[in-house]
Motif scaffolding. Structure first.
Motif, PDB file in Angstrom:
ATOM      1  N   LYS A  94     -12.188 -70.651  97.987  1.00  0.00           N
ATOM      2  CA  LYS A  94     -12.236 -69.345  98.638  1.00  0.00           C
ATOM      3  C   LYS A  94     -10.932 -69.016  99.351  1.00  0.00           C
ATOM      4  CE  LYS A  94     -17.262 -69.479  99.282  1.00  0.00           C
ATOM      5  NZ  LYS A  94     -18.379 -69.582 100.267  1.00  0.00           N
ATOM      6  N   ASP A  95      -9.953 -69.936  99.267  1.00  0.00           N
ATOM      7  CA  ASP A  95      -8.642 -69.689  99.863  1.00  0.00           C
ATOM      8  C   ASP A  95      -7.982 -68.491  99.195  1.00  0.00           C
ATOM      9  OD1 ASP A  95      -8.774 -71.734 101.671  1.00  0.00           O
ATOM     10  OD2 ASP A  95      -7.648 -73.169 100.466  1.00  0.00           O
ATOM     11  N   THR A  96      -6.925 -68.007  99.814  1.00  0.00           N
ATOM     12  CA  THR A  96      -6.170 -66.897  99.240  1.00  0.00           C
ATOM     13  C   THR A  96      -5.499 -67.355  97.947  1.00  0.00           C
ATOM     14  OG1 THR A  96      -4.121 -67.470 100.384  1.00  0.00           O
ATOM     15  CG2 THR A  96      -5.691 -66.020 101.555  1.00  0.00           C
ATOM     16  N   GLN A  97      -5.092 -66.405  97.117  1.00  0.00           N
ATOM     17  CA  GLN A  97      -4.415 -66.738  95.866  1.00  0.00           C
ATOM     18  C   GLN A  97      -3.149 -67.545  96.132  1.00  0.00           C
ATOM     19  OE1 GLN A  97      -5.466 -66.291  92.634  1.00  0.00           O
ATOM     20  NE2 GLN A  97      -7.366 -65.740  93.690  1.00  0.00           N
ATOM     21  N   GLU A  98      -2.458 -67.195  97.228  1.00  0.00           N
ATOM     22  CA  GLU A  98      -1.231 -67.913  97.574  1.00  0.00           C
ATOM     23  C   GLU A  98      -1.535 -69.379  97.905  1.00  0.00           C
ATOM     24  OE1 GLU A  98      -2.140 -65.030  98.804  1.00  0.00           O
ATOM     25  OE2 GLU A  98      -0.587 -63.650  98.085  1.00  0.00           O
ATOM     26  N   GLU A  99      -2.623 -69.604  98.652  1.00  0.00           N
ATOM     27  CA  GLU A  99      -2.983 -70.975  99.015  1.00  0.00           C
ATOM     28  C   GLU A  99      -3.451 -71.760  97.800  1.00  0.00           C
ATOM     29  OE1 GLU A  99      -5.779 -69.776 101.983  1.00  0.00           O
ATOM     30  OE2 GLU A  99      -4.489 -70.444 103.631  1.00  0.00           O
ATOM     31  N   LEU A 100      -4.217 -71.101  96.919  1.00  0.00           N
ATOM     32  CA  LEU A 100      -4.665 -71.761  95.695  1.00  0.00           C
ATOM     33  C   LEU A 100      -3.476 -72.151  94.825  1.00  0.00           C
ATOM     34  CD1 LEU A 100      -7.749 -69.560  94.739  1.00  0.00           C
ATOM     35  CD2 LEU A 100      -7.806 -71.978  95.403  1.00  0.00           C
TER      36      LEU A 100
END
Length: 263
Positions: A94-100
């Motif tokens: 569920k993290d942001t796309q940047e974190e993923l």
């Protein structure tokens, strides 16, 4: 965030650790990404971090670097309220796309380790995930590069470079850093000084498509005469070191050449 509390018995859960890694790799496979390697040493380090946090201790910061990983990142869930692998991975996704893109779905990392610990008599769980990059070295290729350079020097009537192991060790370390996208922590000159050498010249470039010694030397010989006179055919430097690293699971090759003289 570290769990704080009195020291006590801590329970680990290897099944949880293995399942988290399996679920993360399943998600990577869905996205067409290479699955992470899961070396036991990395999970041992992650488990040590989780155990320290669960028991209120401060982990040692050098555990991962001491394993030889050139670059790494770590996330943790201290005082987590779940001991279910699926719930942990679901939350991570569920993290942001940047974190993923920086972690679970990153192409920078090649290996993963997961650690889990529960403070006995409580429902306090600590888990740690370590993402790391590994590179493949080929000492025989490094040796061949130096041999071919000395052959070319002999053809021009120049003395052979000495090939001390210290120079190759430093060059290889830098190649590993470059392969894993890490900025080296100290300059080549500083490292060589500890081995009794003064840096003459260092060369490296972007990711190369060749892992062959002959191809690398051919590329060096394509330089102009002024560059060759300051490197391969130099009479100022007396020693050379060659470092090679290939990022695991890729065809990205990194080369580092060091020319030096004794201090």
């Amino acid at each position: 965030m570290c769990a704080q509390g009195s020291e006590g018995t801590v329970t680990n859960n290897p099944e949880f650790e293995t399942e988290v890694m399996r679920l993360i790799n399943a998600k990577r496979k869905e996205k067409g990404l290479r699955e992470f390697d899961t070396p036991a040493a990395l999970t041992t380090a992650a488990r040590s971090y989780a155990t320290d946090w669960a028991s209120g201790k401060s982990p040692k910061d050098d555990q991962i670097t001491s394993l030889g990983y050139a670059n790494w990142d770590m996330i943790s869930g201290a005082e987590s309220d779940t001991d279910q692998a699926a719930e942990v991975v679901s939350a991570l996704l569920k993290d942001t796309q940047e974190e993923l893109a920086a972690r679970i779905l990153s192409s920078n990392w090649t290996a993963i380790g997961v650690g889990y610990a529960q403070k006995s008599g409580t429902n306090e769980y600590s888990w740690v995930i370590i993402y790391a990059c590994t590179a493949i070295n080929k000492p025989e290729v490094e040796t061949e590069v130096m041999r071919l350079i000395n052959v070319k020097r002999a053809e021009r009537g120049l003395p052979a470079f000495n090939t001390p192991e210290a120079l190759t060790t430093v060059a290889r370390s830098y190649a590993n850093d470059l392969a894993c996208g890490k900025s080296p922590g100290s300059s080549i000159g500083e490292q060589l000084k500890a081995w009794g050498y003064s840096l003459g010249k260092e060369t490296w470039g972007g990711a190369s498509t060749t892992d062959q010694a002959a191809g690398r030397v051919a590329g060096l010989l394509n330089d102009d005469e002024a560059t060759l006179a300051d490197g391969v055919f130099s009479t100022k430097w007396t020693a050379i070191g060659a470092g090679y690293a290939q990022k695991t699971g890729t065809n990205e090759n990194r080369w580092v050449m060091i020319y030096a003289v004794p201090s």
